[in-house]
Design a protein around this motif. Structure first.
Motif, mmCIF file in Angstrom:
data_model
loop_
_atom_site.group_PDB
_atom_site.id
_atom_site.type_symbol
_atom_site.label_atom_id
_atom_site.label_comp_id
_atom_site.label_asym_id
_atom_site.label_seq_id
_atom_site.Cartn_x
_atom_site.Cartn_y
_atom_site.Cartn_z
ATOM 1 N N VAL A 33 0.987 4.073 -3.053
ATOM 2 C CA VAL A 33 0.731 5.491 -2.783
ATOM 3 C C VAL A 33 1.942 6.338 -3.182
ATOM 4 C CG1 VAL A 33 0.357 7.171 -0.929
ATOM 5 C CG2 VAL A 33 -0.989 5.070 -1.003
ATOM 6 N N LYS A 34 3.143 5.877 -2.868
ATOM 7 C CA LYS A 34 4.357 6.621 -3.214
ATOM 8 C C LYS A 34 4.518 6.752 -4.717
ATOM 9 C CE LYS A 34 8.536 4.819 -3.013
ATOM 10 N NZ LYS A 34 9.846 4.328 -2.556
ATOM 11 N N ILE A 53 0.841 -1.200 0.000
ATOM 12 C CA ILE A 53 0.000 0.000 0.000
ATOM 13 C C ILE A 53 0.876 1.249 0.000
ATOM 14 C CG2 ILE A 53 -1.650 1.343 1.367
ATOM 15 C CD1 ILE A 53 -2.855 -1.375 2.233
ATOM 16 N N TYR A 54 1.930 1.246 0.811
ATOM 17 C CA TYR A 54 2.866 2.372 0.850
ATOM 18 C C TYR A 54 3.515 2.591 -0.516
ATOM 19 C CZ TYR A 54 7.333 4.689 1.577
ATOM 20 O OH TYR A 54 8.418 5.506 1.456
ATOM 21 N N LEU A 112 1.717 9.142 -6.104
ATOM 22 C CA LEU A 112 2.017 10.551 -5.853
ATOM 23 C C LEU A 112 3.174 11.048 -6.724
ATOM 24 C CD1 LEU A 112 1.608 10.775 -1.981
ATOM 25 C CD2 LEU A 112 0.127 11.761 -3.735
#
Length: 71
Positions: free
Chosen positions: A62-63, A58-59, A66
């Motif tokens: 998202v990274k 998930i991290y 973005l």
């Protein structure tokens, strides 16, 4: 992995491949072992590893999202 990309690679690709390294995998294994040892209800190493890898994925998503959106 990101160190082997050419200099004109997209920034999202550099962010994605930069997440895959030996130290991050070793950290996830150690976190899963600690999670297994500290859990009030003893869970298996596999379940701990799946939960840690899930949060890490998930991290990374998202990274990379973005980075793709703002580069």
């Amino acid at each position: 992995s990101a160190a082997f990309l050419p200099g004109d690679s997209p920034r999202w690709q550099i962010a994605l491949l930069g997440s895959f390294d030996l130290f991050s995998f070793w950290t996830m294994i150690l976190l899963a072992m600690g999670y297994r040892a500290a859990a009030p209800k003893k869970i298996s190493l596999g379940k701990g590893l799946v939960s840690i890898i899930g949060v890490w994925l998930i991290y990374v998503v998202v990274k990379v999202g973005l980075t793709a959106a703002f580069s």
